[in-house]
Write an enzyme that holds these catalytic residues in place. Structure first.
Site, PDB file in Angstrom:
ATOM      1  N   TYR A 144       0.847  -1.206   0.000  1.00 47.37           N
ATOM      2  CA  TYR A 144       0.000   0.000   0.000  1.00 47.37           C
ATOM      3  C   TYR A 144       0.875   1.246   0.000  1.00 47.37           C
ATOM      4  CZ  TYR A 144      -3.716  -3.278   1.497  1.00 47.37           C
ATOM      5  OH  TYR A 144      -4.612  -4.317   1.592  1.00 47.37           O
ATOM      6  N   TRP A 161     -13.970 -12.707  -6.583  1.00 45.52           N
ATOM      7  CA  TRP A 161     -15.083 -13.302  -5.824  1.00 45.52           C
ATOM      8  C   TRP A 161     -16.421 -13.173  -6.539  1.00 45.52           C
ATOM      9  CZ3 TRP A 161     -12.556 -16.621  -3.682  1.00 45.52           C
ATOM     10  CH2 TRP A 161     -11.447 -16.375  -2.889  1.00 45.52           C
ATOM     11  N   ASP A 207     -10.205  -5.208   8.954  1.00 48.30           N
ATOM     12  CA  ASP A 207      -9.030  -4.897   8.123  1.00 48.30           C
ATOM     13  C   ASP A 207      -8.357  -3.641   8.662  1.00 48.30           C
ATOM     14  OD1 ASP A 207      -7.187  -4.717   5.793  1.00 48.30           O
ATOM     15  OD2 ASP A 207      -8.614  -6.067   4.819  1.00 48.30           O
ATOM     16  N   ASP A 233      -5.596  -4.226  13.472  1.00 47.63           N
ATOM     17  CA  ASP A 233      -4.430  -4.947  12.964  1.00 47.63           C
ATOM     18  C   ASP A 233      -4.500  -6.342  13.577  1.00 47.63           C
ATOM     19  OD1 ASP A 233      -1.831  -6.120  12.885  1.00 47.63           O
ATOM     20  OD2 ASP A 233      -0.950  -4.146  12.548  1.00 47.63           O
ATOM     21  N   PHE A 234      -4.672  -7.359  12.738  1.00 45.32           N
ATOM     22  CA  PHE A 234      -4.912  -8.695  13.306  1.00 45.32           C
ATOM     23  C   PHE A 234      -3.692  -9.299  14.002  1.00 45.32           C
ATOM     24  CE2 PHE A 234      -5.267 -10.018   8.543  1.00 45.32           C
ATOM     25  CZ  PHE A 234      -3.897 -10.233   8.394  1.00 45.32           C
ATOM     26  N   HIS A 252      -1.518 -17.186   2.876  1.00 43.21           N
ATOM     27  CA  HIS A 252      -0.525 -17.285   1.790  1.00 43.21           C
ATOM     28  C   HIS A 252       0.406 -16.064   1.717  1.00 43.21           C
ATOM     29  CE1 HIS A 252      -2.848 -15.291  -1.830  1.00 43.21           C
ATOM     30  NE2 HIS A 252      -2.776 -14.494  -0.798  1.00 43.21           N
ATOM     31  N   ASP A 253       0.068 -15.012   2.469  1.00 47.11           N
ATOM     32  CA  ASP A 253       0.947 -13.834   2.516  1.00 47.11           C
ATOM     33  C   ASP A 253       2.079 -13.993   3.524  1.00 47.11           C
ATOM     34  OD1 ASP A 253      -0.603 -12.408   0.695  1.00 47.11           O
ATOM     35  OD2 ASP A 253      -1.791 -11.417   2.254  1.00 47.11           O
ATOM     36  N   ASN A 299       4.418 -16.217  -7.419  1.00 49.07           N
ATOM     37  CA  ASN A 299       3.986 -14.831  -7.257  1.00 49.07           C
ATOM     38  C   ASN A 299       4.051 -14.392  -5.800  1.00 49.07           C
ATOM     39  OD1 ASN A 299       3.044 -12.388  -8.468  1.00 49.07           O
ATOM     40  ND2 ASN A 299       1.133 -12.754  -7.387  1.00 49.07           N
ATOM     41  N   GLN A 303       6.106 -11.216  -4.377  1.00 45.14           N
ATOM     42  CA  GLN A 303       5.267 -10.138  -3.841  1.00 45.14           C
ATOM     43  C   GLN A 303       5.033 -10.151  -2.340  1.00 45.14           C
ATOM     44  OE1 GLN A 303       1.551  -9.711  -6.366  1.00 45.14           O
ATOM     45  NE2 GLN A 303       2.397  -7.663  -6.187  1.00 45.14           N
TER      46      GLN A 303
END
Ligand code: SAM
Length: 342
Positions: A144, A161, A207, A233-234, A252-253, A299, A303
């Site tokens: 971001y 989605w 989020d 913030d989780f 997956h991040d 990817n 990323q």
């Protein structure tokens, strides 16, 4: 002796020519122009409409025709161009299932990161610094890095989605869960699919504050009465208690360590009898596929800090956090679902 049509390595070698042709036709607005016209257009009309050279436009339209992205017919000796059905549905900005924002993100961000794939493989880390000059100590600060990048990313997250959200929310019967938190719920596209599929549930999108703000302003309209927001913030903030937590394209991040940290927090917050739904593109246990998930994992390397995983790997992460009765459902589409219970 191999016939050239069997030599798929040639297709692989030149695969990026196809991607770039698609990116460029979208960026120049070819499909939007043809969609807004009442009738097929000539080369001259398209070149004028997209404000590009005739020579360049002719070659671009020809390549799009060869890729089945455009139809042509001849009228009074002139070739006339129009959108194919798939192009009108997926490549025009006004379509409800438009992929144009995703294509834009692929073109302007992912493609640039993939320029450094070799370095990513060698170093085992993402390539934001080389590609965009941003240090990525905090992954989402890099992702971001500007308001514009954040909105583009949210649009990318949003679009898939509309196409396969229903399959993932209905992979399991989620009707016993009424209070649902979508952690990292982003633009709310999956939350909307969830309230559509389950009339009894409410979904709260959890989020980062600036994502919630943008989501409220641009993505989730007031008529979505059963979708609400929670800024946080989780990793740092307390998680509210709920029956079900959705983690779609979150794990997956992150590394295994970070994933277990997050899942453990989720487990503690979860009501007894509740659960967690992990939505990801699952790799096969034997490493044989699916190709999309294998490429997505590369990817994730360029990323993020994470990777795509097998069902067994997700099961191990969920188990380490305390979850039980772990079930896996493959949808046959890109994204699959894993459900763990407390
Ligand atoms: N779940 C969405 C989906 O599948 O379309 C979005 C997935 S996106 C890859 C990751 C999401 O996690 C983003 O919306 C991002 O803003 C959010 N996120 C990242 N770090 C976060 C944090 N520390 N706390 C809360 N949300 C976070």
């Amino acid at each position: 002796h191999t016939h050239t049509q069997d030599l798929w390595i040639l297709d692989y070698m030149e695969g990026f020519l196809v991607s770039k042709t698609l990116f460029t036709a979208c960026e120049l607005g070819v499909f939007d122009l043809l969609a807004s016209s009442q009738h097929p257009l000539s080369l001259e009309e398209v070149a004028l409409g997209i404000r590009a050279s005739q020579d360049g436009t002719e070659r671009l339209l020809a390549a799009c025709t060869g890729l089945d992205l455009l139809n042509t017919h001849t009228q009074d000796g002139h070739v006339m161009y129009s959108n194919t059905e798939q192009s009108s549905v997926y490549l025009t900005q006004s379509s409800p299932v438009s992929l144009t924002q995703s294509i834009h993100y692929s073109s302007k961000t992912i493609y640039l990161c993939w320029h450094y794939l070799t370095d990513a493989v060698r170093e085992g880390s993402n390539q934001y610094e080389k590609a965009f000059g941003v240090k990525s100590e905090h992954l989402f600060e890099a992702l971001y890095r500007s308001e514009e990048e954040m909105v583009k990313f949210m649009q990318l997250m949003n679009s898939i989605w509309n196409i396969c959200g229903r399959d993932v929310v209905t992979a399991f019967n989620l009707s016993p869960f009424t209070t649902i938190y979508d952690l990292g719920g982003c633009s709310g596209a999956l939350a909307k699919q969830c309230v559509l599929a389950y009339p009894e549930c409410t979904v709260t999108i959890f989020d980062l504050p600036k994502v919630v703000k943008t989501s409220r302003e641009h993505f989730v309209t007031d008529d979505n009465q059963r979708v609400s927001f929670h800024e946080g913030d989780f990793f740092k903030d307390a998680l509210p208690d709920a029956d079900l937590y959705i983690l779609a394209r979150i794990l997956h991040d992150w590394t295994d360590v970070r994933s277990i940290e997050l899942l453990t927090k989720v487990y503690r917050a979860c009501r007894p009898g509740g659960g967690v739904l992990v939505v990801e593109a699952l790799l096969c246990e034997d490493g044989s596929g699916p190709l999309t998930a294998q490429l997505y994992s590369l990817n994730m390397l360029v990323q993020t800090e994470g990777k795509e995983r097998t069902a067994a790997e997700y099961t191990a992460l969920l188990t380490a956090a305390g979850f039980q009765n772990i079930q896996v459902e493959r949808t046959g589409k890109i994204y699959d679902a894993v459900l763990g219970r407390k």
